[in-house]
Design a protein around this motif. Structure first.
Motif, PDB file in Angstrom:
ATOM      1  N   ASP A   3       0.815  -1.210   0.000  1.00 57.32           N
ATOM      2  CA  ASP A   3       0.000   0.000   0.000  1.00 57.32           C
ATOM      3  C   ASP A   3       0.848   1.260   0.000  1.00 57.32           C
ATOM      4  O   ASP A   3       0.436   2.296  -0.510  1.00 57.32           O
ATOM      5  N   PHE A  22      -0.484   5.256  -0.793  1.00 56.60           N
ATOM      6  CA  PHE A  22      -1.351   6.144  -0.015  1.00 56.60           C
ATOM      7  C   PHE A  22      -0.951   6.089   1.456  1.00 56.60           C
ATOM      8  O   PHE A  22      -0.375   5.101   1.924  1.00 56.60           O
ATOM      9  N   ASN A  24      -2.530   6.454   5.166  1.00 50.80           N
ATOM     10  CA  ASN A  24      -3.683   6.547   6.078  1.00 50.80           C
ATOM     11  C   ASN A  24      -3.226   6.031   7.446  1.00 50.80           C
ATOM     12  O   ASN A  24      -2.021   5.823   7.676  1.00 50.80           O
ATOM     13  N   SER A  54      -1.439   8.719  -4.052  1.00 56.96           N
ATOM     14  CA  SER A  54      -2.817   8.757  -4.560  1.00 56.96           C
ATOM     15  C   SER A  54      -3.730   9.506  -3.593  1.00 56.96           C
ATOM     16  O   SER A  54      -4.623  10.221  -4.012  1.00 56.96           O
ATOM     17  N   TYR A  55      -3.518   9.328  -2.296  1.00 58.05           N
ATOM     18  CA  TYR A  55      -4.222  10.154  -1.320  1.00 58.05           C
ATOM     19  C   TYR A  55      -3.468  10.134  -0.001  1.00 58.05           C
ATOM     20  O   TYR A  55      -2.668   9.228   0.260  1.00 58.05           O
ATOM     21  N   VAL A  56      -3.716  11.174   0.788  1.00 57.04           N
ATOM     22  CA  VAL A  56      -3.120  11.269   2.122  1.00 57.04           C
ATOM     23  C   VAL A  56      -4.236  11.631   3.092  1.00 57.04           C
ATOM     24  O   VAL A  56      -4.918  12.645   2.910  1.00 57.04           O
ATOM     25  N   ALA A  57      -4.429  10.815   4.094  1.00 57.91           N
ATOM     26  CA  ALA A  57      -5.416  11.105   5.137  1.00 57.91           C
ATOM     27  C   ALA A  57      -4.754  11.949   6.226  1.00 57.91           C
ATOM     28  O   ALA A  57      -3.553  12.235   6.174  1.00 57.91           O
ATOM     29  N   THR A  86      -6.131  15.398  -5.434  1.00 56.26           N
ATOM     30  CA  THR A  86      -6.779  15.406  -4.125  1.00 56.26           C
ATOM     31  C   THR A  86      -5.778  15.689  -3.007  1.00 56.26           C
ATOM     32  O   THR A  86      -6.107  16.339  -2.019  1.00 56.26           O
ATOM     33  N   ILE A  90      -6.418  18.602  -0.357  1.00 56.16           N
ATOM     34  CA  ILE A  90      -6.534  18.361   1.086  1.00 56.16           C
ATOM     35  C   ILE A  90      -5.471  19.156   1.848  1.00 56.16           C
ATOM     36  O   ILE A  90      -5.727  19.699   2.926  1.00 56.16           O
TER      37      ILE A  90
ATOM     38  N   GLU B  41     -12.930  10.918  -4.513  1.00 60.97           N
ATOM     39  CA  GLU B  41     -11.734  10.674  -3.688  1.00 60.97           C
ATOM     40  C   GLU B  41     -11.838  11.443  -2.372  1.00 60.97           C
ATOM     41  O   GLU B  41     -11.474  10.924  -1.299  1.00 60.97           O
ATOM     42  N   VAL B  45     -11.869   9.894   1.377  1.00 59.67           N
ATOM     43  CA  VAL B  45     -10.939  10.287   2.447  1.00 59.67           C
ATOM     44  C   VAL B  45     -11.730  10.653   3.707  1.00 59.67           C
ATOM     45  O   VAL B  45     -11.373  10.249   4.821  1.00 59.67           O
ATOM     46  N   GLU B  49     -11.634   8.939   7.411  1.00 59.85           N
ATOM     47  CA  GLU B  49     -11.380   9.637   8.677  1.00 59.85           C
ATOM     48  C   GLU B  49     -12.402   9.219   9.743  1.00 59.85           C
ATOM     49  O   GLU B  49     -12.048   9.032  10.906  1.00 59.85           O
ATOM     50  N   LEU B 114     -10.800  17.588   9.081  1.00 56.41           N
ATOM     51  CA  LEU B 114     -10.725  17.232   7.657  1.00 56.41           C
ATOM     52  C   LEU B 114     -12.080  16.741   7.143  1.00 56.41           C
ATOM     53  O   LEU B 114     -12.505  17.111   6.041  1.00 56.41           O
ATOM     54  N   LEU B 118     -14.177  18.488   3.990  1.00 53.71           N
ATOM     55  CA  LEU B 118     -14.418  17.776   2.730  1.00 53.71           C
ATOM     56  C   LEU B 118     -15.897  17.493   2.473  1.00 53.71           C
ATOM     57  O   LEU B 118     -16.279  17.216   1.340  1.00 53.71           O
TER      58      LEU B 118
END
Lengths: 116, 152
Positions: A3, A22, A24, A54-57, A86, A90, B41, B45, B49, B114, B118
């Motif tokens: 991942d 990603f 998370n 692809s994404y970051v939480a 994204t 974010i 997306e 996210v 969360e 967050l 969003l």
């Protein structure tokens, strides 16, 4: 394919951290471990390249938040480059553009440390 | 998944290992509901969360618990619920001071903020029977201006 994979490269006095995948709450330990090890070793001029994320939480941004003052106290900084989509959105909506310097390209971010 | 179909429900183990599964299920559901890939997306996210909050705070990271994920398409919004039987969140922050959190070397405290940034509506509900539920809603995109989810 895992991942998250986190590679590091040294460019002069700067370490470029390049996470792929990603971030998370499950994968953040890998990312945070790399950042922690760098800061503890005194490698405090850090550029995080987001080109392959692809994404970051929030966990990923929290890892940066928790270490950025430590890096600054050591005479360095954590800067971010090449955010897209994204991830870039974010970053902005969380207000990280006010906490952390960002650059369009990894090269610009590395050069920004030149005078320090 | 169309707007006139029944809600979709999935029971997921309340573990961080399942976050990517929840993310992908949510992203695909949002796209099926007409959201563009970047909005989908963002919704994924935000739901991640909420799931993280349940795993880490409602169940304190202890195994053996589940989250019921429910997708409820409405005419104007996509509503997503995450139902759990863990502890209710306390002191949900109205906002965050990133500078202060950074000075205090804090690594958490961003998740609820967050979610709110969003999504168009975020709330945690609790029933008398001890069932907790994160409710997240995102307005459907208008033809000329897709929902931004940003706070005004």
């Amino acid at each position: 394919m895992p991942d998250l994979q986190v590679a590091t490269r040294r460019v002069a006095e700067v370490v470029v951290v390049e996470p792929k995948g990603f971030i998370n709450a499950h994968t953040v330990a890998e990312f945070e471990g790399v950042l922690n090890a760098l800061v503890e070793a005194g490698d405090v001029r850090i550029v995080i390249s987001g080109a392959h994320l692809s994404y970051v939480a929030s966990a990923g941004f929290g890892a940066i938040m928790g270490l950025i003052e430590e890096a600054r106290a050591g005479g360095g900084d954590i800067r971010v480059a090449a955010l897209t989509g994204t991830v870039a959105h974010i970053f902005r909506v969380l207000g990280f553009d006010r906490l952390c310097r960002t650059f369009e390209t990894e090269g610009e971010a590395v050069l920004s440390f030149g005078g320090h | 998944m169309g707007r006139d179909r029944a809600p979709l429900e999935i029971d997921v183990p309340a573990t961080c290992e399942c976050l990517s599964l929840v993310h992908e299920a949510t992203r695909r559901a949002a796209i099926a509901e007409g959201f563009d890939p970047s909005a989908a997306e963002e919704i994924a996210v935000a739901v991640g969360e909420a799931m993280t909050n349940v795993v880490e705070h409602a169940y304190h990271g202890k195994p053996g618990h589940a989250v019921r994920l429910r997708f409820l398409p409405g005419p104007d919004t996509l509503r997503i619920e995450l139902e759990h039987r863990g502890a209710a969140p306390t002191n949900l922050p109205a906002g965050v001071d990133l500078g202060r959190l950074a000075r205090e070397r804090r690594r958490g405290g961003l998740g609820v903020h967050l979610m709110r940034r969003l999504m168009d509506h975020v709330v945690h509900e609790e029933s008398a029977a001890g069932v907790g539920c994160w409710v997240l809603e995102r307005n459907r995109p208008r033809s000329s201006s897709p929902g931004s989810g940003s706070e005004s």
